[in-house]
Design a protein around this motif. Structure first.
Motif, PDB file in Angstrom:
ATOM      1  N   CYS A 117       0.912  -1.226   0.041  1.00  0.00           N
ATOM      2  CA  CYS A 117      -0.114  -0.082  -0.198  1.00  0.00           C
ATOM      3  C   CYS A 117       0.946   1.294  -0.130  1.00  0.00           C
ATOM      4  CB  CYS A 117      -0.890  -0.021   1.071  1.00  0.00           C
ATOM      5  SG  CYS A 117      -1.727  -1.461   1.486  1.00  0.00           S
ATOM      6  N   CYS A 173       1.728   3.591  -3.248  1.00  0.00           N
ATOM      7  CA  CYS A 173       0.867   4.584  -3.636  1.00  0.00           C
ATOM      8  C   CYS A 173       0.515   5.483  -2.335  1.00  0.00           C
ATOM      9  CB  CYS A 173      -0.212   3.977  -4.151  1.00  0.00           C
ATOM     10  SG  CYS A 173      -0.172   3.003  -5.742  1.00  0.00           S
ATOM     11  N   HIS A 174       0.514   5.186  -0.935  1.00  0.00           N
ATOM     12  CA  HIS A 174      -0.152   5.904  -0.203  1.00  0.00           C
ATOM     13  C   HIS A 174       0.915   6.327   0.874  1.00  0.00           C
ATOM     14  CE1 HIS A 174      -4.095   5.202  -1.122  1.00  0.00           C
ATOM     15  NE2 HIS A 174      -4.111   3.956  -1.315  1.00  0.00           N
ATOM     16  N   LEU A 220       0.524   8.487  -5.102  1.00  0.00           N
ATOM     17  CA  LEU A 220      -0.252   8.290  -6.182  1.00  0.00           C
ATOM     18  C   LEU A 220      -1.781   8.509  -5.567  1.00  0.00           C
ATOM     19  CD1 LEU A 220      -0.827   7.677  -9.272  1.00  0.00           C
ATOM     20  CD2 LEU A 220      -0.853   5.261  -8.539  1.00  0.00           C
ATOM     21  N   LEU A 269      -2.970   8.043   4.267  1.00  0.00           N
ATOM     22  CA  LEU A 269      -4.077   7.186   5.063  1.00  0.00           C
ATOM     23  C   LEU A 269      -3.948   7.452   6.463  1.00  0.00           C
ATOM     24  CD1 LEU A 269      -3.963   4.073   2.915  1.00  0.00           C
ATOM     25  CD2 LEU A 269      -5.501   5.872   2.716  1.00  0.00           C
ATOM     26  N   ARG A 287     -12.479   9.759   7.763  1.00  0.00           N
ATOM     27  CA  ARG A 287     -12.830  10.184   6.306  1.00  0.00           C
ATOM     28  C   ARG A 287     -13.578   8.967   5.791  1.00  0.00           C
ATOM     29  NH1 ARG A 287      -7.655  11.818   5.018  1.00  0.00           N
ATOM     30  NH2 ARG A 287      -7.270   9.970   3.796  1.00  0.00           N
ATOM     31  N   VAL A 288     -13.241   8.014   5.537  1.00  0.00           N
ATOM     32  CA  VAL A 288     -13.880   6.995   4.949  1.00  0.00           C
ATOM     33  C   VAL A 288     -14.532   5.847   5.604  1.00  0.00           C
ATOM     34  CG1 VAL A 288     -13.037   4.971   3.368  1.00  0.00           C
ATOM     35  CG2 VAL A 288     -11.587   6.903   3.546  1.00  0.00           C
ATOM     36  N   ARG A 295     -17.473   2.325   2.080  1.00  0.00           N
ATOM     37  CA  ARG A 295     -16.618   2.482   1.139  1.00  0.00           C
ATOM     38  C   ARG A 295     -15.141   1.896   1.315  1.00  0.00           C
ATOM     39  NH1 ARG A 295     -14.099   5.421  -2.719  1.00  0.00           N
ATOM     40  NH2 ARG A 295     -12.251   6.971  -2.154  1.00  0.00           N
ATOM     41  N   LEU A 299     -13.515  -0.249  -1.579  1.00  0.00           N
ATOM     42  CA  LEU A 299     -12.183  -0.128  -2.156  1.00  0.00           C
ATOM     43  C   LEU A 299     -11.093  -1.162  -1.951  1.00  0.00           C
ATOM     44  CD1 LEU A 299     -11.327   3.294  -0.221  1.00  0.00           C
ATOM     45  CD2 LEU A 299     -10.905   2.897  -2.571  1.00  0.00           C
ATOM     46  N   SER A 313     -10.921   1.335  -6.865  1.00  0.00           N
ATOM     47  CA  SER A 313     -11.398   2.464  -7.351  1.00  0.00           C
ATOM     48  C   SER A 313     -10.659   3.313  -8.027  1.00  0.00           C
ATOM     49  CB  SER A 313     -11.890   3.356  -5.966  1.00  0.00           C
ATOM     50  OG  SER A 313     -12.311   4.703  -6.524  1.00  0.00           O
ATOM     51  N   GLN A 359      -7.454   4.404 -10.160  1.00  0.00           N
ATOM     52  CA  GLN A 359      -6.208   3.788  -9.957  1.00  0.00           C
ATOM     53  C   GLN A 359      -5.956   2.913  -8.766  1.00  0.00           C
ATOM     54  OE1 GLN A 359      -4.700   8.190 -10.810  1.00  0.00           O
ATOM     55  NE2 GLN A 359      -3.086   6.708 -11.560  1.00  0.00           N
ATOM     56  N   MET A 360      -6.780   2.816  -7.934  1.00  0.00           N
ATOM     57  CA  MET A 360      -6.551   1.910  -6.724  1.00  0.00           C
ATOM     58  C   MET A 360      -6.897   0.559  -7.355  1.00  0.00           C
ATOM     59  SD  MET A 360      -6.663   1.532  -3.112  1.00  0.00           S
ATOM     60  CE  MET A 360      -7.038   0.190  -2.105  1.00  0.00           C
ATOM     61  N   PRO A 361      -5.895  -0.382  -7.137  1.00  0.00           N
ATOM     62  CA  PRO A 361      -6.289  -1.931  -7.831  1.00  0.00           C
ATOM     63  C   PRO A 361      -7.215  -2.731  -6.947  1.00  0.00           C
ATOM     64  CG  PRO A 361      -4.092  -1.592  -6.885  1.00  0.00           C
ATOM     65  CD  PRO A 361      -4.457  -0.188  -6.753  1.00  0.00           C
ATOM     66  N   PHE A 392      -8.074  -5.506  -4.587  1.00  0.00           N
ATOM     67  CA  PHE A 392      -7.133  -6.525  -3.889  1.00  0.00           C
ATOM     68  C   PHE A 392      -8.260  -7.772  -3.175  1.00  0.00           C
ATOM     69  CE2 PHE A 392      -4.692  -2.832  -3.458  1.00  0.00           C
ATOM     70  CZ  PHE A 392      -3.224  -3.462  -3.181  1.00  0.00           C
ATOM     71  N   TYR A 436     -10.257  -8.392  -0.988  1.00  0.00           N
ATOM     72  CA  TYR A 436     -10.177  -8.988   0.441  1.00  0.00           C
ATOM     73  C   TYR A 436     -11.446  -9.759   0.679  1.00  0.00           C
ATOM     74  CZ  TYR A 436      -5.984  -6.199   1.903  1.00  0.00           C
ATOM     75  OH  TYR A 436      -4.769  -5.700   1.983  1.00  0.00           O
ATOM     76  N   MET A 483      -7.846  -4.536   8.175  1.00  0.00           N
ATOM     77  CA  MET A 483      -7.177  -3.469   7.769  1.00  0.00           C
ATOM     78  C   MET A 483      -7.998  -1.996   8.386  1.00  0.00           C
ATOM     79  SD  MET A 483      -4.826  -1.836   5.808  1.00  0.00           S
ATOM     80  CE  MET A 483      -4.400  -3.316   4.820  1.00  0.00           C
TER      81      MET A 483
END
Ligand code: HEC
Ligand code: HEC
Length: 254
Positions: free
Chosen positions: A50, A53-54, A63, A67, A73-74, A78, A82, A87, A89-91, A93, A95, A103
């Motif tokens: 992760c 990109c984060h 990218l 986090l 926020r999330v 959501r 994710l 979502s 460019q977020m591949p 996973f 899960y 997570m």
């Protein structure tokens, strides 16, 4: 000029300073204790790379968003979406429920505004300075009809997680603006149907209809025919909004 005994005193004083300093550095009382679930989440965070990109507390790739305070926020729905289907460019996973719970525990427990906020502030957050953002803006301004449909198909999948604008990406995904120079239409249809799993290109999921593949190929052809102009437009957009790295405060987290 120093007597052996004054040397000893100085040496002991230096050793004492070193010990006190080390004590101060390592007795960090803001260490976050993680629950067993959160520790599992942290493992998943590393396994999923992760951090490519984060960021957490400002450290990591750029990218995706920082986090550190994502759990504020999330919401759960959501987050679950994710971590399963991804979502933009977020591949994806994929899960399962347990992994999502781990997570979620990790992100919740590290989200401690009293310890730190991890948001990096680079100019106006509403403006995209990323190469991908600049590229999307250029295409959306100029592409119409089937070409635009092709772009939208491309943008709605995970394609841009691997394929970067006008360059081969770190994972070896080629620049698609020159794909029509390498492959004929039949070969393009073939890649867009079966992927090349043995070489890192997964078969598109959900599968693309033959009309969608046609639009994509039309879009690749358009990128190729207008490549020089598009590249220069894309370059100048990024130059206009270049980040001033000297203004970046690496110790944003307070
Ligand atoms: C290839 C880059 C990439 C990787 C790898 C990646 N992400 Fe993301 N992630 C993104 C992008 C881009 C977004 C923004 C997507 C959007 O808003 O549609 C995002 C969004 C998120 C968000 C929502 C953040 C917010 O503030 O809205 C969370 C949470 C998240 N990712 C968690 C993870 C976790 C956990 C992992 C590892 C298992 C991971 N991501 C791996 C690119 C990535
Ligand atoms: C996980 C990374 C990844 C994703 C996601 C991905 N690709 Fe690829 N793609 C690759 C790699 C790697 C290659 C090069 C394979 C090779 O060397 O033969 C490739 C090759 C291609 C090619 C052939 C290009 C050429 O010049 O040989 C096309 C066309 C293509 N991808 C289109 C797409 C589209 C459209 C999507 C989204 C539906 C997509 N890719 C998603 C990694 C990816």
């Amino acid at each position: 000029m120093f007597t052996p005994s004054s040397k000893k005193v100085m040496l002991s004083a230096l050793v004492a300073c070193f010990a006190i300093q080390s004590g101060l550095v390592y007795s960090d009382d803001v260490d976050i204790e993680l629950s067993a679930d959160a520790v599992e989440g942290r493992k998943l965070y590393h396994d999923g790379a992760c951090q490519v990109c984060h960021q957490l507390w400002g450290q990591g790739g750029f990218l995706g968003p920082d986090l550190t305070n994502a759990s504020s926020r999330v919401d759960e729905t959501r987050l679950a979406s994710l971590l399963t289907v991804g979502s933009g460019q977020m591949p994806a996973f994929g899960y399962d429920d347990e992994q999502i719970r781990y997570m979620s525990a990790f992100l919740t427990e590290i989200d401690r505004p009293d310890i730190g906020r991890g948001q990096l502030r680079l100019g106006d957050p509403g403006m995209s300075v990323t190469p991908q953002g600049a590229f999307d803006a250029v295409v959306l301004e100029t592409a119409t009809g089937g070409v635009r449909d092709g772009f939208e198909t491309f943008a709605s999948g995970v394609c841009s997680a691997c394929h970067f604008p006008f360059q081969t990406s770190v994972v070896g995904a080629p620049d698609l603006s020159t794909a029509v120079e390498r492959l004929d239409e039949a070969a393009l249809h073939d890649v867009l149907t079966r992927g090349r799993p043995e070489r890192g290109m997964p078969p598109p999921a959900p599968a693309l209809s033959s009309a969608e593949r046609d639009r994509l190929i039309e879009y690749f052809g358009w990128l190729n025919a207008n490549r020089a102009e598009l590249v220069s437009d894309w370059d100048s957009r990024q130059a206009d909004r270049r980040v001033d790295w000297s203004r970046l405060d690496w110790w944003e987290f307070r």
